[in-house]
Write a protein that holds these residues in place. Structure first.
Motif, PDB file in Angstrom:
ATOM      1  N   THR A   1      37.845  66.181  40.680  1.00 48.02           N
ATOM      2  CA  THR A   1      37.105  65.249  41.531  1.00 48.02           C
ATOM      3  C   THR A   1      36.659  64.020  40.748  1.00 48.02           C
ATOM      4  O   THR A   1      36.799  62.878  41.215  1.00 48.02           O
ATOM      5  CB  THR A   1      35.878  65.952  42.135  1.00 48.02           C
ATOM      6  N   LEU A   2      36.137  64.243  39.552  1.00 52.43           N
ATOM      7  CA  LEU A   2      35.699  63.121  38.728  1.00 52.43           C
ATOM      8  C   LEU A   2      36.876  62.234  38.334  1.00 52.43           C
ATOM      9  O   LEU A   2      36.766  61.003  38.327  1.00 52.43           O
ATOM     10  CB  LEU A   2      34.981  63.644  37.480  1.00 52.43           C
ATOM     11  N   ARG A   3      38.005  62.861  38.011  1.00 64.25           N
ATOM     12  CA  ARG A   3      39.179  62.088  37.639  1.00 64.25           C
ATOM     13  C   ARG A   3      39.665  61.237  38.807  1.00 64.25           C
ATOM     14  O   ARG A   3      39.994  60.051  38.644  1.00 64.25           O
ATOM     15  CB  ARG A   3      40.288  63.025  37.169  1.00 64.25           C
ATOM     16  N   GLN A   4      39.680  61.821  39.988  1.00 60.65           N
ATOM     17  CA  GLN A   4      40.105  61.068  41.170  1.00 60.65           C
ATOM     18  C   GLN A   4      39.145  59.930  41.489  1.00 60.65           C
ATOM     19  O   GLN A   4      39.564  58.843  41.892  1.00 60.65           O
ATOM     20  CB  GLN A   4      40.239  62.013  42.367  1.00 60.65           C
ATOM     21  N   THR A   5      37.854  60.186  41.292  1.00 60.01           N
ATOM     22  CA  THR A   5      36.863  59.127  41.514  1.00 60.01           C
ATOM     23  C   THR A   5      37.083  57.973  40.542  1.00 60.01           C
ATOM     24  O   THR A   5      37.038  56.799  40.931  1.00 60.01           O
ATOM     25  CB  THR A   5      35.438  59.682  41.352  1.00 60.01           C
ATOM     26  N   CYS A   6      37.332  58.296  39.285  1.00 62.20           N
ATOM     27  CA  CYS A   6      37.596  57.260  38.285  1.00 62.20           C
ATOM     28  C   CYS A   6      38.837  56.458  38.642  1.00 62.20           C
ATOM     29  O   CYS A   6      38.848  55.222  38.527  1.00 62.20           O
ATOM     30  CB  CYS A   6      37.759  57.891  36.897  1.00 62.20           C
TER      31      CYS A   6
ATOM     32  N   SER B   1      40.118  55.986  41.601  1.00 62.14           N
ATOM     33  CA  SER B   1      39.829  55.151  42.765  1.00 62.14           C
ATOM     34  C   SER B   1      39.037  53.914  42.370  1.00 62.14           C
ATOM     35  O   SER B   1      39.315  52.795  42.829  1.00 62.14           O
ATOM     36  CB  SER B   1      39.051  55.961  43.809  1.00 62.14           C
ATOM     37  N   GLN B   2      38.042  54.102  41.499  1.00 57.00           N
ATOM     38  CA  GLN B   2      37.246  52.968  41.037  1.00 57.00           C
ATOM     39  C   GLN B   2      38.084  52.009  40.212  1.00 57.00           C
ATOM     40  O   GLN B   2      37.925  50.788  40.306  1.00 57.00           O
ATOM     41  CB  GLN B   2      36.036  53.470  40.238  1.00 57.00           C
ATOM     42  N   CYS B   3      38.985  52.552  39.408  1.00 57.45           N
ATOM     43  CA  CYS B   3      39.878  51.706  38.626  1.00 57.45           C
ATOM     44  C   CYS B   3      40.770  50.876  39.534  1.00 57.45           C
ATOM     45  O   CYS B   3      40.967  49.678  39.299  1.00 57.45           O
ATOM     46  CB  CYS B   3      40.727  52.568  37.691  1.00 57.45           C
ATOM     47  N   ALA B   4      41.299  51.503  40.566  1.00 54.24           N
ATOM     48  CA  ALA B   4      42.173  50.781  41.495  1.00 54.24           C
ATOM     49  C   ALA B   4      41.413  49.656  42.191  1.00 54.24           C
ATOM     50  O   ALA B   4      41.931  48.537  42.335  1.00 54.24           O
ATOM     51  CB  ALA B   4      42.757  51.752  42.525  1.00 54.24           C
TER      52      ALA B   4
ATOM     53  N   ALA C   1      34.985  47.093  34.247  1.00 55.17           N
ATOM     54  CA  ALA C   1      34.879  48.240  35.148  1.00 55.17           C
ATOM     55  C   ALA C   1      36.209  48.963  35.283  1.00 55.17           C
ATOM     56  O   ALA C   1      36.270  50.205  35.266  1.00 55.17           O
ATOM     57  CB  ALA C   1      34.388  47.778  36.522  1.00 55.17           C
ATOM     58  N   ALA C   2      37.295  48.203  35.399  1.00 58.40           N
ATOM     59  CA  ALA C   2      38.623  48.816  35.524  1.00 58.40           C
ATOM     60  C   ALA C   2      38.990  49.587  34.268  1.00 58.40           C
ATOM     61  O   ALA C   2      39.521  50.712  34.339  1.00 58.40           O
ATOM     62  CB  ALA C   2      39.665  47.741  35.812  1.00 58.40           C
TER      63      ALA C   2
ATOM     64  N   ALA D   1      39.597  53.637  34.065  1.00 53.98           N
ATOM     65  CA  ALA D   1      40.931  54.106  33.707  1.00 53.98           C
ATOM     66  C   ALA D   1      40.905  54.985  32.463  1.00 53.98           C
ATOM     67  O   ALA D   1      41.527  56.058  32.430  1.00 53.98           O
ATOM     68  CB  ALA D   1      41.858  52.911  33.484  1.00 53.98           C
ATOM     69  N   THR D   2      40.194  54.555  31.437  1.00 48.99           N
ATOM     70  CA  THR D   2      40.150  55.343  30.205  1.00 48.99           C
ATOM     71  C   THR D   2      39.331  56.616  30.383  1.00 48.99           C
ATOM     72  O   THR D   2      39.619  57.632  29.738  1.00 48.99           O
ATOM     73  CB  THR D   2      39.569  54.503  29.051  1.00 48.99           C
ATOM     74  N   ALA D   3      38.340  56.587  31.260  1.00 45.08           N
ATOM     75  CA  ALA D   3      37.587  57.812  31.535  1.00 45.08           C
ATOM     76  C   ALA D   3      38.466  58.833  32.245  1.00 45.08           C
ATOM     77  O   ALA D   3      38.400  60.038  31.962  1.00 45.08           O
ATOM     78  CB  ALA D   3      36.357  57.493  32.381  1.00 45.08           C
ATOM     79  N   ALA D   4      39.307  58.371  33.177  1.00 43.86           N
ATOM     80  CA  ALA D   4      40.223  59.290  33.845  1.00 43.86           C
ATOM     81  C   ALA D   4      41.186  59.919  32.848  1.00 43.86           C
ATOM     82  O   ALA D   4      41.599  61.075  33.007  1.00 43.86           O
ATOM     83  CB  ALA D   4      41.002  58.548  34.933  1.00 43.86           C
TER      84      ALA D   4
END
Length: 237
Positions: free
Chosen positions: A17-22, A24-27, A212-213, A217-220
């Motif tokens: 879930t966290l990876r998908q959130t990251c 989405s935020q990156c996109a 922010a991007a 992205a790097t957090a994902a």
């Protein structure tokens, strides 16, 4: 009746879930950044007019108030400048390595490196000229878009704030104070760059979006919320 998921399954679901959130935020941040980059590169009239209007107004204030202008120069050159921000990031990396929190240290290194490379590449790609004044109060070289000060401050403050929130309750005194410092630093450096007449407002916004991007992205990729390997299940007695 289905059995409740094992702790490892819950952890995997949370990570996913966290990876998908990251992602989405990156996109979202990437799309906004690329749109702004395109408008700047195309010299879109309404954006240029808005940039010019804000920059002219702030520059006139800077010329009339030299004392306030000197304070802004100190803040932008010594407190919130990219060198100071990168030294803070390096100190955090060293601290994490000493604590053997290598995943989070890797995230900081990767985010800092990717952010620096992308903002430098964008500057060359767009080649935007900085504001020019008959009575300048400060000077800067290199192309204008995106602002390196804004990118670096947002990236470093955002990453360190995120790491703190992983360790402390969001409403704790430490987190509230850190949020205030991060907000003042990110907003403050953006203001100083436009106030001192070395950037257009959209340069600053572009830097924030790029940061922010990169953070998302790097957090994902690194998943800094994972502090270590899962402990093996213990056999029941």
């Amino acid at each position: 009746m289905d059995a409740p998921p094992a702790p490892a399954d819950v952890r995997d679901d949370t990570d996913r879930t966290l990876r998908q959130t990251c992602l989405s935020q990156c996109a979202a941040a990437s799309a906004a950044f690329l749109l702004l980059l395109g408008l700047v590169a195309a010299h879109w009239g309404p954006l240029l007019a808005a940039d010019r209007g804000i920059a002219v107004e702030l520059h006139s204030v800077a010329v009339r108030h030299p004392g306030w202008t000197r304070l802004n120069r100190v803040l932008t050159d010594w407190v919130w400048d990219p060198v100071t921000m990168r030294l803070v990031l390096l100190a955090a990396v060293v601290w994490l390595v000493v604590r053997r929190e290598n995943r989070q240290a890797l995230w900081l290194v990767l985010a800092g490196a990717v952010g620096w490379v992308l903002q430098a590449a964008a500057k060359v790609l767009v080649g935007r000229q900085r504001p020019r004044w008959p009575d300048p109060v400060d000077s800067a070289s290199l192309p204008a878009f995106p602002s390196g000060h804004a990118t670096t401050a947002a990236l470093v403050c955002g990453a360190l704030l995120w790491l703190l929130l992983l360790r402390r309750p969001a409403r704790s005194l430490w987190c509230v104070a850190a949020c205030a410092v991060a907000f003042v630093s990110v907003a403050g450096v953006g203001f100083t760059r436009v106030y001192l007449g070395v950037h257009w407002p959209s340069d600053v916004v572009g830097g924030w979006l790029l940061a922010a991007a990169v953070l998302a992205a790097t957090a994902a990729l690194c998943e800094p919320w994972r502090t270590g390997a899962a402990e093996p299940d213990r056999p029941s007695s």
